[in-house]
Write an enzyme that holds these catalytic residues in place. Structure first.
Site, PDB file in Angstrom:
ATOM      1  N   ARG A  44      48.309  15.188  -4.347  1.00 10.68           N
ATOM      2  CA  ARG A  44      48.876  15.465  -5.670  1.00 10.68           C
ATOM      3  C   ARG A  44      50.259  16.101  -5.572  1.00 10.68           C
ATOM      4  NH1 ARG A  44      44.268  19.145  -8.018  1.00 10.68           N
ATOM      5  NH2 ARG A  44      44.375  19.802  -5.834  1.00 10.68           N
ATOM      6  N   SER A  48      37.448  18.662  12.422  1.00 13.70           N
ATOM      7  CA  SER A  48      38.892  18.428  12.341  1.00 13.70           C
ATOM      8  C   SER A  48      39.705  19.226  13.361  1.00 13.70           C
ATOM      9  CB  SER A  48      39.390  18.724  10.926  1.00 13.70           C
ATOM     10  OG  SER A  48      38.749  17.893   9.988  1.00 13.70           O
ATOM     11  N   LYS A  60      23.576  17.146   6.051  1.00 11.42           N
ATOM     12  CA  LYS A  60      23.625  18.097   7.188  1.00 11.42           C
ATOM     13  C   LYS A  60      24.432  19.338   6.849  1.00 11.42           C
ATOM     14  CE  LYS A  60      27.990  17.042   8.167  1.00 11.42           C
ATOM     15  NZ  LYS A  60      29.147  17.969   8.256  1.00 11.42           N
TER      16      LYS A  60
END
Length: 315
Positions: free
Chosen positions: A41, A121, A172
């Site tokens: 955005r 990540s 999970k």
């Protein structure tokens, strides 16, 4: 359906969502040789300009951003050949649907795929090796996305069970909160192993009831993702449970997190869904009570340990 797999130049990919996961994915795609760009955005370019020529559009927003992203793309003329990939792990609070089903309902003519696996990540950003699964009922779509991300550091497997792949990665997160509590209470390896094993039973019960294939939950997006999320403090959901066990309030824990812990919202939707489908999810139920401040970590443990005795495997 012709997905134009034979192209003279690398396939074009637009990733929506510039959080940790979206940023990691765009780097992986570029390393694999794909023409990938990231949009959020806050981007200077319009969403239309970065998606109008994309062969693949991947959504890596949080669950709360999925519906608004879908609404924006519906205003744009997206070709029916464009592959839509969901990399979001959550459940819609109103419809109780997974992200891919929201995407497929909004774009019924487009091939939809799900990307999910044991993918923390921070480790990917460090350049550590990882694997994932890309799932779609349109095999050509899955294989195209597979090629767009595969490299010597990121191995991508294909399967044809998007709902199972998606639910494994979504459910999970709830279990990771429970395991974080277990570690926060210093309950030991025996308790942690038992908790993960019994939790997998709950995941499979819910996942297969909703249409996922049992074998999917033993794969990368099921057991693989469960082990990764429950074994590392890099997991935001794990940290929620761990910090709650230290006596912090949920509001404080969430305020201190860098990013979204999807398991918090997923737990409440999952419990609601399980009740409507008459599925027993005792671990998820205790997580919800804890998140709602209706029990303590110690009371939740006692409730699970003192359940009625029964056979491990119910026919």
């Amino acid at each position: 359906m012709n997905l134009n797999l034979q192209t003279e130049q690398p396939a074009s990919l637009t990733i929506i969502g510039a959080g940790a996961w979206g940023s990691a994915l765009v780097n992986l795609a570029q390393k694999a040789g794909s023409r990938a760009q990231l949009w959020s955005r806050r981007s200077f370019q319009s969403l239309k300009s970065v998606t109008q020529d994309a062969e693949v559009i991947l959504c890596a927003t949080s669950m709360k951003g999925v519906n608004s992203t879908i609404a924006q793309l519906q205003k744009i003329s997206i070709p029916e050949t464009t592959i839509l990939v969901s990399a979001t792990k959550g459940l819609d609070a109103i419809t109780m649907q997974t992200p891919s089903r929201l995407w497929q309902t909004a774009f019924p003519q487009n091939p939809v795929a799900v990307l999910s696996g044991p993918n923390l990540s921070p480790e990917i950003v460090q350049g550590l090796p990882a694997t994932t699964a890309i799932a779609s009922t349109v095999q050509a779509a899955a294989e195209k996305v597979q090629k767009m991300f595969s490299s010597d550091l990121f191995r991508v497997y294909v399967n044809d069970d998007p709902i199972g792949t998606e639910l494994g990665g979504t459910l999970k997160n709830v279990i990771a909160i429970a395991v974080g509590v277990s570690d926060g209470l210093q309950l030991g390896t025996n308790a942690k192993s038992a908790l993960i094993t019994r939790s997998l039973k709950e995941i499979i019960a819910v996942g297969t009831h909703l249409g996922g294939k049992r074998e999917t939950f033993w794969g990368l997006a099921g057991l693989g993702d469960l082990l990764a999320t429950c074994s590392s403090s890099l997991s935001r959901n794990y940290r929620v449970g761990y910090e709650l066990a230290q006596g912090k309030s949920l509001a404080t824990v969430l305020d201190e997190l860098q990013g979204t812990a999807e398991g918090v919202n997923t737990a409440h939707v999952l419990l609601k869904l399980a009740k409507t489908q008459n599925i027993q999810v005792p671990i998820c139920q205790q997580v919800c009570l804890l998140l709602n401040d209706e029990t303590t970590p110690k009371e939740a443990l006692d409730a699970l340990m003192n359940r009625e005795l029964k056979s491990e495997f119910i026919k």
